[in-house]
Design an enzyme around this catalytic site. Structure first.
Site, short mmCIF file in Angstrom:
data_model
loop_
_atom_site.label_atom_id
_atom_site.label_comp_id
_atom_site.label_asym_id
_atom_site.label_seq_id
_atom_site.Cartn_x
_atom_site.Cartn_y
_atom_site.Cartn_z
CE1 TYR A 101 -3.02 -3.13 0.24
CE2 TYR A 101 -3.18 -2.82 2.60
CZ TYR A 101 -3.97 -3.42 1.65
OH TYR A 101 -4.97 -3.98 1.61
N GLY A 151 -17.77 -2.44 0.94
CA GLY A 151 -17.90 -2.19 -0.54
C GLY A 151 -16.83 -1.73 -0.91
CB THR A 158 -18.14 0.49 -6.17
OG1 THR A 158 -18.00 -0.69 -6.09
CG2 THR A 158 -17.42 1.35 -7.86
CG LEU A 211 -21.83 -1.86 0.50
CD1 LEU A 211 -21.99 -2.93 1.83
CD2 LEU A 211 -22.33 -3.34 -0.39
#
Ligand SMILES: NC(=O)c1ccc[n+]([C@@H]2O[C@H](COP(=O)([O-])OP(=O)(O)OC[C@H]3O[C@@H](n4cnc5c(N)ncnc54)[C@H](OP(=O)(O)O)[C@@H]3O)[C@@H](O)[C@H]2O)c1
Length: 301
Positions: A65, A218, A221, A223
């Site tokens: 990351y 999610g 994107t 939820l």
């Protein structure tokens, strides 16, 4: 914040590592696209310190990351680490200058990955390392992971890794890995709308192994569902809080690592552990994935 507000405790099997079920995923602390430094470095440090002050003692990270950025922020924010903090990291990927995510799965890659994590986190040994299989954009892909598990088991024998987990894997890969070493957790894509791992979760629960959903909200994107919004409205909660509370309710071996770069969102997410879901509400939320699956099969017809 007292213990029940963080969802109770879970001990990784065969370990002395006990965490609150509500943890934190650090991926959102890197820059846009999980690349480079964050837009607000002080804000990133503040999120981690707020999480630790609230009692969060399970942080998920990876040296890819950033790359390196997230681990360096964790070190800056929290080192020397409070007693009982469990940092879980991942091996199996690297980032190229074009920001793509590529496999890093040779014995040398995995060994280098452990040393990168140790250096950037400022640790002598890593509590838990997940082998993150690359799979495809649709999820895990079958294929042997025996070579990588053997390397990780060797790094464990050398004392560089305390415990081993898996990520983005199939049920068959879990079984294959367990024949080589003890597995304490599995981290796969799972949430209210994506329930492909339902049977795996139940199987891991029977074995006392933690299941740690990534993209609990999610992911890239977030939820969105009218059912989720309507349940949230009736409970006086936010949709994200309901999505997290549903996961906590789903199975006692589920540990949460929602990601956020915002202190306000962190506070909101931690409060989800106090949300009670009445049984009829759970049934309503269960219908979200069923409806999503039937819409998807209609599209494929
Ligand atoms: N093993 C793997 O392959 C893998 C893959 C992906 C992620 N992970 C791990 O899993 C963790 C969780 O996944 P994730 O961070 O990708 O996705 P996530 O937790 O499902 O969602 C994060 C997204 O939701 C937003 N968000 C968070 N809390 C919110 C709230 N209360 N209200 C509105 N928006 C909110 C965040 O934006 P803000 O920053 O604006 O809050 C961010 O865009 C990661 O941090 C990482 O540690 C692992």
């Amino acid at each position: 914040m007292n213990e029940p507000t963080l969802g109770g405790r879970f001990t990784f099997p065969g370990t002395s590592l006990t965490v609150h079920r509500m943890g934190y995923g650090a991926m959102q602390l890197a820059g846009p696209g999980v690349w480079g430094p964050p837009r607000d470095p002080d804000g990133a440090v503040a999120v981690l310190r707020e999480a630790a002050a609230a009692g969060v003692n399970h942080i998920d990270t990876a040296d890819f990351y950033g790359p390196h950025v997230t681990n360096q922020i964790i070190r800056k924010a929290l080192h020397p680490y409070p007693a009982g903090l469990v940092i879980v990291t991942k091996l199996g990927a690297r980032r190229l200058p074009d920001q793509s995510w590529q496999p890093a799965i040779s014995p040398q890659d995995l060994t280098d990955g452990v040393h990168d994590n140790l250096r950037n986190l400022g640790l002598d040994a890593l509590d838990i390392v997940n082998y993150r299989a690359m799979g495809s954009i649709h999820g895990p892909k079958e294929g042997s992971i025996a070579e990588q598990m053997t390397v990780l088991a060797g790094l464990r024998r050398r004392g560089l890794i305390r415990h081993i987990g898996l990520s983005n894997v199939t049920a068959a890969q879990v079984v294959e890995a367990q024949a080589i070493t003890e597995i304490v957790c599995v981290q796969n894509n799972y949430n209210l709308a994506n329930r492909a791992d339902d049977a795996l979760i139940d199987d891991l629960a029977r074995q006392g192994i933690a299941y740690v959903p990534f993209f609990p909200l999610g992911g890239f994107t977030p939820l969105q569902s009218s059912t989720l919004s309507s349940v949230a409205g009736r409970l006086g909660a936010t949709p994200m809080q309901v999505a997290l509370a549903w996961l906590l309710h789903r199975s006692p071996n589920i540990l949460l690592i929602p990601g956020t770069s915002s202190v306000a969102h962190l506070r909101e997410n931690l409060k989800a552990a106090t949300l009670e879901l009445p049984p009829h509400t759970v049934a309503e939320l269960d219908s979200i994935a069923a409806n999503a699956a039937s819409r998807s099969s209609e599209r494929q017809r």
